[in-house]
Structure formats: C-alpha cells, structure tokens
Design a protein around this motif. Sequence first.
Motif, short mmCIF file in Angstrom:
data_model
loop_
_atom_site.label_atom_id
_atom_site.label_comp_id
_atom_site.label_asym_id
_atom_site.label_seq_id
_atom_site.Cartn_x
_atom_site.Cartn_y
_atom_site.Cartn_z
N GLU A 154 0.83 -1.22 0.00
CA GLU A 154 0.00 0.00 0.00
C GLU A 154 0.86 1.26 0.00
O GLU A 154 0.56 2.22 -0.71
CB GLU A 154 -0.94 0.02 1.21
N ARG A 155 1.93 1.25 0.79
CA ARG A 155 2.80 2.42 0.84
C ARG A 155 3.54 2.63 -0.48
O ARG A 155 3.70 3.76 -0.94
CB ARG A 155 3.80 2.32 1.99
N VAL A 156 3.97 1.54 -1.11
CA VAL A 156 4.64 1.65 -2.41
C VAL A 156 3.67 2.19 -3.46
O VAL A 156 4.02 3.07 -4.25
CB VAL A 156 5.24 0.29 -2.84
N VAL A 157 2.45 1.67 -3.49
CA VAL A 157 1.44 2.15 -4.43
C VAL A 157 1.18 3.64 -4.21
O VAL A 157 1.10 4.42 -5.17
CB VAL A 157 0.14 1.32 -4.32
N CYS A 158 1.09 4.05 -2.97
CA CYS A 158 0.86 5.46 -2.65
C CYS A 158 2.05 6.31 -3.11
O CYS A 158 1.86 7.38 -3.70
CB CYS A 158 0.65 5.62 -1.14
N ALA A 159 3.26 5.85 -2.88
CA ALA A 159 4.45 6.59 -3.31
C ALA A 159 4.50 6.71 -4.83
O ALA A 159 4.81 7.78 -5.37
CB ALA A 159 5.71 5.92 -2.78
N ARG A 160 4.19 5.62 -5.52
CA ARG A 160 4.19 5.64 -6.99
C ARG A 160 3.14 6.61 -7.53
O ARG A 160 3.37 7.30 -8.52
CB ARG A 160 4.00 4.25 -7.56
N ARG A 161 2.01 6.67 -6.87
CA ARG A 161 0.96 7.61 -7.27
C ARG A 161 1.46 9.05 -7.10
O ARG A 161 1.26 9.89 -7.97
CB ARG A 161 -0.30 7.36 -6.45
N VAL A 214 1.98 11.91 -10.01
CA VAL A 214 1.37 13.25 -9.90
C VAL A 214 2.45 14.33 -10.10
O VAL A 214 2.24 15.30 -10.84
CB VAL A 214 0.65 13.41 -8.54
N ALA A 215 3.60 14.14 -9.47
CA ALA A 215 4.69 15.11 -9.60
C ALA A 215 5.23 15.14 -11.03
O ALA A 215 5.52 16.22 -11.57
CB ALA A 215 5.82 14.79 -8.62
N GLN A 216 5.36 13.98 -11.66
CA GLN A 216 5.85 13.95 -13.04
C GLN A 216 4.87 14.63 -14.00
O GLN A 216 5.29 15.32 -14.93
CB GLN A 216 6.11 12.51 -13.48
N ALA A 217 3.59 14.43 -13.79
CA ALA A 217 2.58 15.10 -14.63
C ALA A 217 2.65 16.61 -14.43
O ALA A 217 2.53 17.38 -15.40
CB ALA A 217 1.19 14.57 -14.31
N ALA A 218 2.87 17.04 -13.20
CA ALA A 218 3.01 18.47 -12.93
C ALA A 218 4.23 19.02 -13.66
O ALA A 218 4.18 20.13 -14.23
CB ALA A 218 3.11 18.73 -11.43
N TRP A 236 -2.84 10.81 -15.62
CA TRP A 236 -1.48 10.89 -15.08
C TRP A 236 -1.45 11.85 -13.89
O TRP A 236 -0.85 11.55 -12.86
CB TRP A 236 -0.55 11.35 -16.19
N SER A 237 -2.12 12.98 -14.02
CA SER A 237 -2.16 13.97 -12.94
C SER A 237 -2.84 13.43 -11.69
O SER A 237 -2.56 13.88 -10.58
CB SER A 237 -2.88 15.24 -13.40
N ALA A 238 -3.75 12.48 -11.88
CA ALA A 238 -4.42 11.85 -10.74
C ALA A 238 -3.61 10.70 -10.16
O ALA A 238 -3.98 10.14 -9.13
CB ALA A 238 -5.80 11.35 -11.17
N GLY A 239 -2.52 10.34 -10.84
CA GLY A 239 -1.70 9.23 -10.37
C GLY A 239 -2.25 7.87 -10.78
O GLY A 239 -1.82 6.85 -10.26
#
Length: 190
Positions: free
Chosen positions: A18-25, A29-33, A110-113
């Motif tokens: 769950e933490r890895v999935v959250c970090a990847r999301r 989000v940062a890459q889309a920004a 992508w912006s939503a992760g």
Amino acid sequence: MMHAHEDSPWPVLDELVERVVCARRQIAVAQAAEAKMLCEAVELIADRTAQLRQEAEQAGRRYDSSADLPLREVSLELGMAMRMSDRTVQARVSDAFTLVKEFPRTLEAWSAGDIDAGHAWGISRVGILLTDEDLRARYEDLALAAAATESPARMTQAAKAIAAPPAPRRSQSSPARRPTSALCGYKSCP
C-alpha cells in the motif's frame, strides 16, 4: 489498491505494498506536474520571441528568428536546473507540449496518479501519429483502458497495437473472418 486485512497471512507485506502504491501515485502526480510546467516553456519561448521581434522592429532592424535565442535560452536554463543537456530538455518540452495539448484525458489520468509516466509517454508518442481527431480520441480511450492492466514498459507496444490500421480483408475465396475496424488490433477491442 490492496488493503491490509486482519485475516491476511502477511499484513506487514500488505501495508508495504500500500505504501509503495501510494508513493508511486505521488511520483506520477509530480511527473505530470513537471510535464505541465515544461509545456509552459513553449509559451515562454513564443512570448520571448515576440518581444525580441518587437524590440528589433522598434529599433528599425529585422529580427533574425534563425538564431532561436529564446529556445536556446529557455533550454539552457531548464537544462541546468534539471541537470540535462539543452537538447534533452528540448525533446522533453516537445513531448510535454504534445501530451498536454493533444491528450487531455491521458494528462488527467497521469495527474491523478492513475497511470505512470511510461503509460502517458507511450500513449502520446504513438497516438500523435493519428491525424484524425475522432480516431485519436477513440485511440486515447482504448489506450487508457489498456494502461489499467499493462505495465509502463509494455504500454508502447500495446499502444501500437491499438493504433494499428485494420488488417486487409481476405478475398471471397479465403475463409471468412470477423471484420476488423480501425483501432481494433488490441485485445481490449470488441
């Protein structure tokens, strides 16, 4: 997303996943920004070019656009900040501009992760070859559906399959086969 359950055989692993999935999301989000910011560079270049052209005209000179000074200036500044060559930055700006302007639903996902950078770039780099807007919109929908199950590394191949032109029809003497239509070269097509 998996949720740790009390009856899970390995709740610590569930929590780690769950933490890895959250970090990847969050990374997505940062890459889309960043892609949106790189797209802004195109406007800066256009504005700076217009400013230089106006200044040259006011001074009675002809502006020489072949020098590409605004492009080089922006690319060098971003390159230093991003620790990349100016050519790499120019390619990234171009890719970002294409994605932001031509693939709005991909950018939104992508912006939503919901998808990774590999998904987004695969969708836009293949899809930009489709010149018909309706066809491209349909392609984008199918590609985003594929991104839900494909890894980022496989997304470009999946996108190529989705965008592939229909197979040629066989002659009357050939065995009958289901007719194909544009954008049905991928397993998610009806």
